[in-house]
Design a protein around this motif. Sequence first.
Motif, PDB file in Angstrom:
ATOM      1  N   ALA A  10       2.867  -3.706  -7.503  1.00 18.22           N
ATOM      2  CA  ALA A  10       3.221  -2.492  -8.244  1.00 18.22           C
ATOM      3  C   ALA A  10       2.671  -2.527  -9.664  1.00 18.22           C
ATOM      4  CB  ALA A  10       4.737  -2.322  -8.260  1.00 18.22           C
ATOM      5  N   ALA A  11       2.676  -3.702 -10.289  1.00 18.45           N
ATOM      6  CA  ALA A  11       2.155  -3.818 -11.663  1.00 18.45           C
ATOM      7  C   ALA A  11       0.651  -3.586 -11.691  1.00 18.45           C
ATOM      8  CB  ALA A  11       2.503  -5.188 -12.233  1.00 18.45           C
ATOM      9  N   ARG A  12      -0.053  -4.085 -10.681  1.00 19.09           N
ATOM     10  CA  ARG A  12      -1.518  -3.952 -10.661  1.00 19.09           C
ATOM     11  C   ARG A  12      -1.982  -2.573 -10.192  1.00 19.09           C
ATOM     12  NH1 ARG A  12      -0.732  -8.911  -8.372  1.00 19.09           N
ATOM     13  NH2 ARG A  12      -1.316  -8.238  -6.253  1.00 19.09           N
ATOM     14  N   HIS A  13      -1.212  -1.952  -9.304  1.00 11.47           N
ATOM     15  CA  HIS A  13      -1.693  -0.725  -8.665  1.00 11.47           C
ATOM     16  C   HIS A  13      -0.776   0.481  -8.883  1.00 11.47           C
ATOM     17  CE1 HIS A  13      -4.854  -2.993  -6.643  1.00 11.47           C
ATOM     18  NE2 HIS A  13      -3.934  -3.918  -6.388  1.00 11.47           N
ATOM     19  N   GLY A  14       0.284   0.314  -9.632  1.00 15.41           N
ATOM     20  CA  GLY A  14       1.155   1.430  -9.958  1.00 15.41           C
ATOM     21  C   GLY A  14       2.354   1.575  -9.055  1.00 15.41           C
ATOM     22  N   LYS A  15       2.177   1.322  -7.763  1.00 12.01           N
ATOM     23  CA  LYS A  15       3.274   1.443  -6.807  1.00 12.01           C
ATOM     24  C   LYS A  15       2.839   0.842  -5.472  1.00 12.01           C
ATOM     25  CE  LYS A  15       1.840   6.192  -5.749  1.00 12.01           C
ATOM     26  NZ  LYS A  15       1.228   5.979  -4.437  1.00 12.01           N
ATOM     27  N   VAL A  16       3.787   0.728  -4.584  1.00 13.09           N
ATOM     28  CA  VAL A  16       3.518   0.322  -3.205  1.00 13.09           C
ATOM     29  C   VAL A  16       3.718   1.545  -2.319  1.00 13.09           C
ATOM     30  CG1 VAL A  16       4.251  -1.158  -1.292  1.00 13.09           C
ATOM     31  CG2 VAL A  16       4.253  -2.053  -3.640  1.00 13.09           C
ATOM     32  N   ASP A  17       2.761   1.821  -1.440  1.00  7.87           N
ATOM     33  CA  ASP A  17       2.856   2.964  -0.531  1.00  7.87           C
ATOM     34  C   ASP A  17       3.231   2.568   0.892  1.00  7.87           C
ATOM     35  OD1 ASP A  17       1.830   5.078  -2.384  1.00  7.87           O
ATOM     36  OD2 ASP A  17       0.022   3.836  -2.314  1.00  7.87           O
ATOM     37  N   ILE A  18       2.792   1.395   1.310  1.00  9.21           N
ATOM     38  CA  ILE A  18       2.965   0.955   2.691  1.00  9.21           C
ATOM     39  C   ILE A  18       3.379  -0.506   2.684  1.00  9.21           C
ATOM     40  CG2 ILE A  18       1.767   0.484   4.872  1.00  9.21           C
ATOM     41  CD1 ILE A  18      -0.205   2.789   4.011  1.00  9.21           C
TER      42      ILE A  18
END
Length: 265
Positions: A75-83
């Motif tokens: 989440a820190a690297r990519h903003g959020k988790v989608d899957i």
Amino acid sequence: MTDLTGKTAIVIGAAGDHNMGQVIARALAAAGAKTMVSGRKRDPLEALASEIGGEAVTCDLTSRADVDALFDGVAARHGKVDIAINATGWGLMKPWADVTDEDLAAMVALQFTGVHHMLNACLRTMTGGGSVIQISSATTQCLIYDHAAYIGTKAGSEALIRCFANQYGPLGIRANVVSPGLTATPMAAAAVATPGLEAAFAKEYPLGRIGTADDIAHTVLWLCDDRTFVTGQNIQANGGLTLRRNPRPEEIAASVGAAMAAAAQ
């Protein structure tokens, strides 16, 4: 065709060569998802991540700290988790009376407590909604002997998914279970290679064969698609096995014996 471009996916249980988690991770990456592969063995994870253009993070699902670090880091690297997909499992086959307290503790930690850890982390990091998928087993519906600890904890994980889907659907999070039957994966390789064993199972599948990891990956992709209006369900991706049953021990023994006798002629 499922397009996951712009989605961030985590696959837990992808450290085994050609296992179900790896096949799922390849399918997600091919559909465009930025895919994080996780498990307990770094080298195979890094090789897979390099192959699919993803990232590798070691994680022991039984450790809350490990699971939190995995999800929070993504989440820190990519903003959020989608899957988020949990493809871990321990296929313990052992006579009931021989199952030890240590066996039970290890099974509960991996197949129940670990799932709870993952769902906690999803709740915190799926800030834009998403799809959670737990790989379970058709054996929670079609019982098989000497598999009770596995079946019981998988059934518990299915209940967790239903509760999560019910409570957190308003956040846009879909949570589902995918339940394979006997599947040609490394975990089942020794059993499937036994002459006559696959035949004993295949006759109980209306579609005429046991499953493959690709079958499961296709189902997972469908559930990951935001157009899929499904949550809290147990998708029986097992060729219709749950319309019938798993073979009994004496039927398996007879099939194996017949195959071995034919091979000896």
